[in-house]
Design a protein around this motif. Structure first.
Motif, PDB file in Angstrom:
ATOM      1  N   VAL A 141      -3.475   7.017 -35.763  1.00 31.40           N
ATOM      2  CA  VAL A 141      -2.494   6.047 -35.295  1.00 31.40           C
ATOM      3  C   VAL A 141      -3.056   4.647 -35.537  1.00 31.40           C
ATOM      4  CG1 VAL A 141      -1.247   5.190 -33.296  1.00 31.40           C
ATOM      5  CG2 VAL A 141      -1.657   7.636 -33.563  1.00 31.40           C
ATOM      6  N   HIS A 142      -2.296   3.837 -36.213  1.00 35.72           N
ATOM      7  CA  HIS A 142      -2.715   2.458 -36.467  1.00 35.72           C
ATOM      8  C   HIS A 142      -1.877   1.536 -35.602  1.00 35.72           C
ATOM      9  CE1 HIS A 142      -5.270   3.537 -39.816  1.00 35.72           C
ATOM     10  NE2 HIS A 142      -4.308   4.334 -40.266  1.00 35.72           N
ATOM     11  N   TRP A 143      -2.563   0.792 -34.773  1.00 32.94           N
ATOM     12  CA  TRP A 143      -1.882  -0.151 -33.892  1.00 32.94           C
ATOM     13  C   TRP A 143      -1.706  -1.467 -34.641  1.00 32.94           C
ATOM     14  CZ3 TRP A 143      -2.283  -0.069 -28.045  1.00 32.94           C
ATOM     15  CH2 TRP A 143      -2.350   1.237 -27.577  1.00 32.94           C
ATOM     16  N   SER A 144      -0.529  -2.016 -34.521  1.00 35.86           N
ATOM     17  CA  SER A 144      -0.305  -3.335 -35.105  1.00 35.86           C
ATOM     18  C   SER A 144      -0.940  -4.385 -34.195  1.00 35.86           C
ATOM     19  CB  SER A 144       1.194  -3.601 -35.259  1.00 35.86           C
ATOM     20  OG  SER A 144       1.786  -3.740 -33.983  1.00 35.86           O
ATOM     21  N   TRP A 145      -1.045  -5.601 -34.692  1.00 40.13           N
ATOM     22  CA  TRP A 145      -1.637  -6.663 -33.854  1.00 40.13           C
ATOM     23  C   TRP A 145      -0.761  -6.940 -32.646  1.00 40.13           C
ATOM     24  CZ3 TRP A 145       0.762 -11.233 -32.777  1.00 40.13           C
ATOM     25  CH2 TRP A 145       1.873 -11.565 -33.560  1.00 40.13           C
ATOM     26  N   ARG A 146       0.550  -6.767 -32.751  1.00 38.72           N
ATOM     27  CA  ARG A 146       1.444  -6.965 -31.612  1.00 38.72           C
ATOM     28  C   ARG A 146       1.233  -5.897 -30.553  1.00 38.72           C
ATOM     29  NH1 ARG A 146       7.419  -8.761 -33.690  1.00 38.72           N
ATOM     30  NH2 ARG A 146       6.887 -10.959 -33.889  1.00 38.72           N
ATOM     31  N   SER A 147       1.062  -4.673 -30.981  1.00 36.25           N
ATOM     32  CA  SER A 147       0.820  -3.585 -30.028  1.00 36.25           C
ATOM     33  C   SER A 147      -0.510  -3.791 -29.314  1.00 36.25           C
ATOM     34  CB  SER A 147       0.821  -2.234 -30.742  1.00 36.25           C
ATOM     35  OG  SER A 147       2.082  -1.962 -31.304  1.00 36.25           O
ATOM     36  N   ARG A 148      -1.520  -4.208 -30.057  1.00 34.56           N
ATOM     37  CA  ARG A 148      -2.829  -4.475 -29.434  1.00 34.56           C
ATOM     38  C   ARG A 148      -2.740  -5.641 -28.458  1.00 34.56           C
ATOM     39  NH1 ARG A 148      -5.996  -4.899 -34.650  1.00 34.56           N
ATOM     40  NH2 ARG A 148      -5.149  -3.035 -35.586  1.00 34.56           N
ATOM     41  N   ALA A 149      -2.020  -6.680 -28.815  1.00 35.81           N
ATOM     42  CA  ALA A 149      -1.872  -7.839 -27.925  1.00 35.81           C
ATOM     43  C   ALA A 149      -1.106  -7.452 -26.659  1.00 35.81           C
ATOM     44  CB  ALA A 149      -1.157  -8.975 -28.653  1.00 35.81           C
ATOM     45  N   ALA A 150      -0.059  -6.663 -26.807  1.00 37.77           N
ATOM     46  CA  ALA A 150       0.710  -6.230 -25.634  1.00 37.77           C
ATOM     47  C   ALA A 150      -0.144  -5.346 -24.735  1.00 37.77           C
ATOM     48  CB  ALA A 150       1.965  -5.490 -26.077  1.00 37.77           C
ATOM     49  N   ALA A 151      -0.905  -4.436 -25.321  1.00 39.57           N
ATOM     50  CA  ALA A 151      -1.777  -3.562 -24.533  1.00 39.57           C
ATOM     51  C   ALA A 151      -2.853  -4.380 -23.820  1.00 39.57           C
ATOM     52  CB  ALA A 151      -2.406  -2.497 -25.422  1.00 39.57           C
ATOM     53  N   ALA A 152      -3.432  -5.363 -24.502  1.00 39.07           N
ATOM     54  CA  ALA A 152      -4.453  -6.217 -23.882  1.00 39.07           C
ATOM     55  C   ALA A 152      -3.855  -7.016 -22.724  1.00 39.07           C
ATOM     56  CB  ALA A 152      -5.061  -7.147 -24.924  1.00 39.07           C
TER      57      ALA A 152
END
Length: 118
Positions: free
Chosen positions: A5-16
């Protein structure tokens, strides 16, 4: 076969953001548990109960009237400033010109402080 699974930068930012938000919601009140009660933004904010102060109005001629604090406050909360009784005494002095002084007793069985009105 498993797919990575590759997280986009938006998904990583939302998770953070979500992890950071939940961490603040847990760590700030947990840290306030070690300070004197009751602290704003702490879990014990509304759970502490302080003794109800007693205010006695001293009028001319020696008349004494015990004041009902609930008449002046909408509700009392545990996180209210401890000096609200003194501020309330000043307020009573300002609105009732017949009062010469206010006795403020914050803790039962302790001496009362005298708050002159003039």
């Amino acid at each position: 076969m498993t797919e990575s699974v590759h997280w986009s930068w938006r998904s990583r930012a939302a998770a953070a953001f979500v992890v950071g938000y939940v961490a603040v919601q847990l760590l700030v009140p947990a840290g306030l548990l070690f300070l004197p009660r009751a602290q704003r933004f702490g879990w014990q904010m509304y759970s502490s109960a302080h003794p109800t102060p007693v205010l006695v109005a001293l009028r001319g001629g020696g008349a004494r009237d015990t004041l009902d604090i609930d008449h002046y406050l909408a509700f009392r909360r545990g996180d209210m400033s401890r000096d609200y009784a003194v501020r309330l005494a000043w307020h009573v002095c300002r609105i009732d010109r017949d009062v010469e002084a206010i006795e403020v007793r914050r803790i039962p069985d302790r001496p009362a402080s005298l708050q002159p009105c003039r």
